[in-house]
Design an enzyme around this catalytic site. Sequence first.
Site, PDB file in Angstrom:
ATOM      1  N   LYS A   1      -1.407   4.877  -4.431  1.00  0.00           N
ATOM      2  CA  LYS A   1      -1.641   5.921  -5.423  1.00  0.00           C
ATOM      3  C   LYS A   1      -0.496   6.925  -5.491  1.00  0.00           C
ATOM      4  CE  LYS A   1      -4.834   8.237  -2.222  1.00  0.00           C
ATOM      5  NZ  LYS A   1      -5.263   7.074  -1.438  1.00  0.00           N
TER       6      LYS A   1
ATOM      7  N   ASP B   1       0.816  -1.211   0.000  1.00  0.00           N
ATOM      8  CA  ASP B   1       0.000   0.000   0.000  1.00  0.00           C
ATOM      9  C   ASP B   1       0.851   1.263   0.000  1.00  0.00           C
ATOM     10  OD1 ASP B   1      -2.622   0.355  -0.195  1.00  0.00           O
ATOM     11  OD2 ASP B   1      -3.100   0.199   1.927  1.00  0.00           O
TER      12      ASP B   1
ATOM     13  N   MET C   1      -5.377  12.065   7.907  1.00  0.00           N
ATOM     14  CA  MET C   1      -5.800  12.600   6.597  1.00  0.00           C
ATOM     15  C   MET C   1      -6.438  13.981   6.744  1.00  0.00           C
ATOM     16  SD  MET C   1      -7.412   9.016   5.195  1.00  0.00           S
ATOM     17  CE  MET C   1      -8.085   8.521   6.790  1.00  0.00           C
TER      18      MET C   1
END
Length: 399
Positions: A60, A38, A172
């Site tokens: 990502k 990840d 986040m």
Amino acid sequence: MHAAMTRAWLIGAGPGDVELMTLKATRALARADVVLVDDLVNPEVLQFARADAQVVYVGKRGGHPSTPQADIVAQMLEHLRAGRSVARLKGGDPFVFGRGGEELQALQAAGIEADVINGITAGIAAPAALGIAVTHRDYAQGVVFVTGHGAGSGEPDWAALAATRMTLVIYMGMRRLADIAGALLAAGMSADMPCAAIESATRPEQRHVLAPLRDFADAVARARLGSPAIVVIGGVASLALAREAAKRDAGSMKTLSVGIGCRLHSEAADIDAAVRAALGSHDFEQIGTVATIDTKVNETGLLEFCSRHQLPLRLFSREQIAAVPVASPSVAAHAHLGVDGVCEPCALLAAAASDAAASTHDARLVVRKTAHAGVTVAIAAANHAAPAPHPAHQDQDLR
Ligand code: SAH
């Protein structure tokens, strides 16, 4: 179908520092045929994977689009059904904002048992890296882990969270920091509430910002702090300030300059013994600098002593040394080096070169020349430097 033979692990890789991974995680990783990695996983943890393991990055970052969650699960199932064991590596803990819960459900729905191996979550490790104990009982009765993202289950109720008076640890949250701070202030949280943001915690590039709530979002923006970062809002964040102050004090306690005169080829151990003998009841930790004459630039024993204790070695020229008066000139020093003495002038020159003094007039000898195992040592301090911590030391003060 070889499901019975295959193995699946959901592994937490911890916050970044490889050493913060669990033994169980490294052992499972060492068994896997396939490793799905990840975002936010430190690639160094792959040192624990088999050399022939198939490593797939599904994060990502690094310019690649992230693999959709359904595709990740499909990949895992494909490998497992082909009889390959699969390690799913996630940053921090797999079950804290890591979608590990969803992946476990998906595997279970497919009839596959997966082992969950916990990791140290960033929400605990990042504050800890600054000395912040998220549930320190002087400040909080608990801690809330919350996402600042606002997606998925919607916007957190910041007013309700403020009312809990618990430590808020926000994952986040960097992009929406100004909104979050605004919502907390609007809910009546004190503008003085200590806040911390820690970027890339436990990695070499770790950075942080500490500020009261009213300035926090601006301070973070000014420092250009970005993702990944953990935000801590609550009284416990002041523990980081206390630690920084303690570090500064520790630094300012390094007030002693040690001047050394030694024969050629003096051993590090003899220098060590001579310095300790000269220190008397002063603390070795207070030594900030070691100084000598520049002709000793290649003295192995002295260099070894300095590097062993991580002390800087300052070198002074014969001219600089000769300009500092010495109370009882040494005939031997004069014969060999053309100066009246080395250790006392060097100690004074080094102390004078420290921040707290402007010239040797601002420095004083704390310990006059002492000799031990062929090594002479004198110790000086800047006059304005912080005093020695123990009053008992003052009687050694031979100014
Ligand atoms: N499962 C992870 C969290 C994944 S969500 C865990 O338990 O730690 C991703 C968020 O985690 C990031 O946006 C950031 O808020 C936080 N994070 C992860 N690693 C971090 C690190 N090394 N330093 C600071 N924050 C980190």
